[in-house]
Design a protein around this motif. Structure first.
Motif, PDB file in Angstrom:
ATOM      1  N   LEU A 139       4.308  29.800  44.221  1.00  0.00           N
ATOM      2  CA  LEU A 139       5.113  29.960  43.021  1.00  0.00           C
ATOM      3  C   LEU A 139       5.221  31.438  42.671  1.00  0.00           C
ATOM      4  O   LEU A 139       4.214  32.136  42.577  1.00  0.00           O
ATOM      5  CB  LEU A 139       4.466  29.194  41.867  1.00  0.00           C
ATOM      6  N   LEU A 140       6.443  31.916  42.491  1.00  0.00           N
ATOM      7  CA  LEU A 140       6.684  33.293  42.079  1.00  0.00           C
ATOM      8  C   LEU A 140       6.882  33.336  40.559  1.00  0.00           C
ATOM      9  O   LEU A 140       7.378  32.374  39.969  1.00  0.00           O
ATOM     10  CB  LEU A 140       7.930  33.841  42.773  1.00  0.00           C
ATOM     11  N   PRO A 141       6.512  34.439  39.913  1.00  0.00           N
ATOM     12  CA  PRO A 141       6.700  34.533  38.466  1.00  0.00           C
ATOM     13  C   PRO A 141       8.144  34.253  38.031  1.00  0.00           C
ATOM     14  O   PRO A 141       8.374  33.539  37.048  1.00  0.00           O
ATOM     15  CB  PRO A 141       6.281  35.970  38.150  1.00  0.00           C
ATOM     16  N   ALA A 142       9.113  34.795  38.748  1.00  0.00           N
ATOM     17  CA  ALA A 142      10.520  34.576  38.384  1.00  0.00           C
ATOM     18  C   ALA A 142      10.905  33.109  38.534  1.00  0.00           C
ATOM     19  O   ALA A 142      11.695  32.583  37.739  1.00  0.00           O
ATOM     20  CB  ALA A 142      11.430  35.451  39.242  1.00  0.00           C
ATOM     21  N   GLN A 143      10.357  32.426  39.536  1.00  0.00           N
ATOM     22  CA  GLN A 143      10.634  30.993  39.692  1.00  0.00           C
ATOM     23  C   GLN A 143      10.065  30.207  38.524  1.00  0.00           C
ATOM     24  O   GLN A 143      10.681  29.261  38.047  1.00  0.00           O
ATOM     25  CB  GLN A 143      10.000  30.448  40.977  1.00  0.00           C
ATOM     26  N   CYS A 144       8.898  30.589  38.086  1.00  0.00           N
ATOM     27  CA  CYS A 144       8.258  29.899  36.968  1.00  0.00           C
ATOM     28  C   CYS A 144       9.121  30.034  35.719  1.00  0.00           C
ATOM     29  O   CYS A 144       9.404  29.042  35.039  1.00  0.00           O
ATOM     30  CB  CYS A 144       6.865  30.482  36.749  1.00  0.00           C
ATOM     31  N   ARG A 145       9.586  31.249  35.438  1.00  0.00           N
ATOM     32  CA  ARG A 145      10.458  31.471  34.284  1.00  0.00           C
ATOM     33  C   ARG A 145      11.763  30.687  34.421  1.00  0.00           C
ATOM     34  O   ARG A 145      12.231  30.060  33.460  1.00  0.00           O
ATOM     35  CB  ARG A 145      10.765  32.967  34.122  1.00  0.00           C
ATOM     36  N   ALA A 146      12.350  30.719  35.612  1.00  0.00           N
ATOM     37  CA  ALA A 146      13.622  30.022  35.845  1.00  0.00           C
ATOM     38  C   ALA A 146      13.453  28.509  35.723  1.00  0.00           C
ATOM     39  O   ALA A 146      14.301  27.825  35.144  1.00  0.00           O
ATOM     40  CB  ALA A 146      14.174  30.389  37.220  1.00  0.00           C
ATOM     41  N   ALA A 147      12.365  27.985  36.249  1.00  0.00           N
ATOM     42  CA  ALA A 147      12.110  26.544  36.166  1.00  0.00           C
ATOM     43  C   ALA A 147      11.975  26.110  34.715  1.00  0.00           C
ATOM     44  O   ALA A 147      12.555  25.104  34.299  1.00  0.00           O
ATOM     45  CB  ALA A 147      10.848  26.188  36.949  1.00  0.00           C
ATOM     46  N   ARG A 148      11.246  26.891  33.934  1.00  0.00           N
ATOM     47  CA  ARG A 148      11.110  26.556  32.507  1.00  0.00           C
ATOM     48  C   ARG A 148      12.462  26.593  31.821  1.00  0.00           C
ATOM     49  O   ARG A 148      12.762  25.762  30.971  1.00  0.00           O
ATOM     50  CB  ARG A 148      10.166  27.543  31.804  1.00  0.00           C
ATOM     51  N   GLY A 149      13.296  27.536  32.196  1.00  0.00           N
ATOM     52  CA  GLY A 149      14.626  27.641  31.604  1.00  0.00           C
ATOM     53  C   GLY A 149      15.489  26.433  31.911  1.00  0.00           C
ATOM     54  O   GLY A 149      16.226  25.949  31.043  1.00  0.00           O
ATOM     55  N   LEU A 150      15.407  25.932  33.145  1.00  0.00           N
ATOM     56  CA  LEU A 150      16.203  24.762  33.509  1.00  0.00           C
ATOM     57  C   LEU A 150      15.848  23.541  32.669  1.00  0.00           C
ATOM     58  O   LEU A 150      16.725  22.763  32.291  1.00  0.00           O
ATOM     59  CB  LEU A 150      16.003  24.407  34.990  1.00  0.00           C
ATOM     60  N   ILE A 151      14.566  23.375  32.412  1.00  0.00           N
ATOM     61  CA  ILE A 151      14.135  22.173  31.688  1.00  0.00           C
ATOM     62  C   ILE A 151      13.822  22.460  30.216  1.00  0.00           C
ATOM     63  O   ILE A 151      13.302  21.591  29.507  1.00  0.00           O
ATOM     64  CB  ILE A 151      12.952  21.473  32.400  1.00  0.00           C
ATOM     65  N   ASN A 152      14.147  23.697  29.787  1.00  0.00           N
ATOM     66  CA  ASN A 152      14.021  24.078  28.381  1.00  0.00           C
ATOM     67  C   ASN A 152      12.593  23.905  27.851  1.00  0.00           C
ATOM     68  O   ASN A 152      12.384  23.343  26.774  1.00  0.00           O
ATOM     69  CB  ASN A 152      15.030  23.312  27.521  1.00  0.00           C
ATOM     70  N   TRP A 153      11.636  24.382  28.631  1.00  0.00           N
ATOM     71  CA  TRP A 153      10.239  24.351  28.221  1.00  0.00           C
ATOM     72  C   TRP A 153       9.802  25.748  27.807  1.00  0.00           C
ATOM     73  O   TRP A 153      10.137  26.738  28.451  1.00  0.00           O
ATOM     74  CB  TRP A 153       9.329  23.916  29.365  1.00  0.00           C
TER      75      TRP A 153
END
Length: 82
Positions: free
Chosen positions: A7-21
């Motif tokens: 898991l990359l930091p940018a992926q973590c941020r992007a994933a949270r953005g997709l699911i609005n967490w």
């Protein structure tokens, strides 16, 4: 043996953005502290492998697929159309 997901930091941020967490919601769902998520996403520290696995499992349970880095780079997407 399959290649382990990283898991990359940018992926973590992007994933949270997709699911609005929020960071707190991801932390709660993964069973880690909010500061762990915050410090990882801002690249203050790396994750232990077990913590990384908890975050990946929570993100995937939330409906996001992590796309591992290749020649096009890493990314995220919904598991199924919304």
């Amino acid at each position: 043996m399959p290649h382990a997901k990283i898991l990359l930091p940018a992926q973590c941020r992007a994933a949270r953005g997709l699911i609005n967490w929020s960071q707190g919601e991801l932390a709660d769902r993964a069973g880690v502290s909010r500061s762990t998520v915050k410090d990882f996403e801002t690249e203050r520290h790396a994750l232990h492998h077990s913590t990384e696995r908890l975050l990946i499992d929570a993100i995937e349970a939330g409906g996001v697929t992590l796309i591992m880095a290749d020649e096009a780079g890493a990314g995220v997407r919904f598991k199924r159309p919304i």
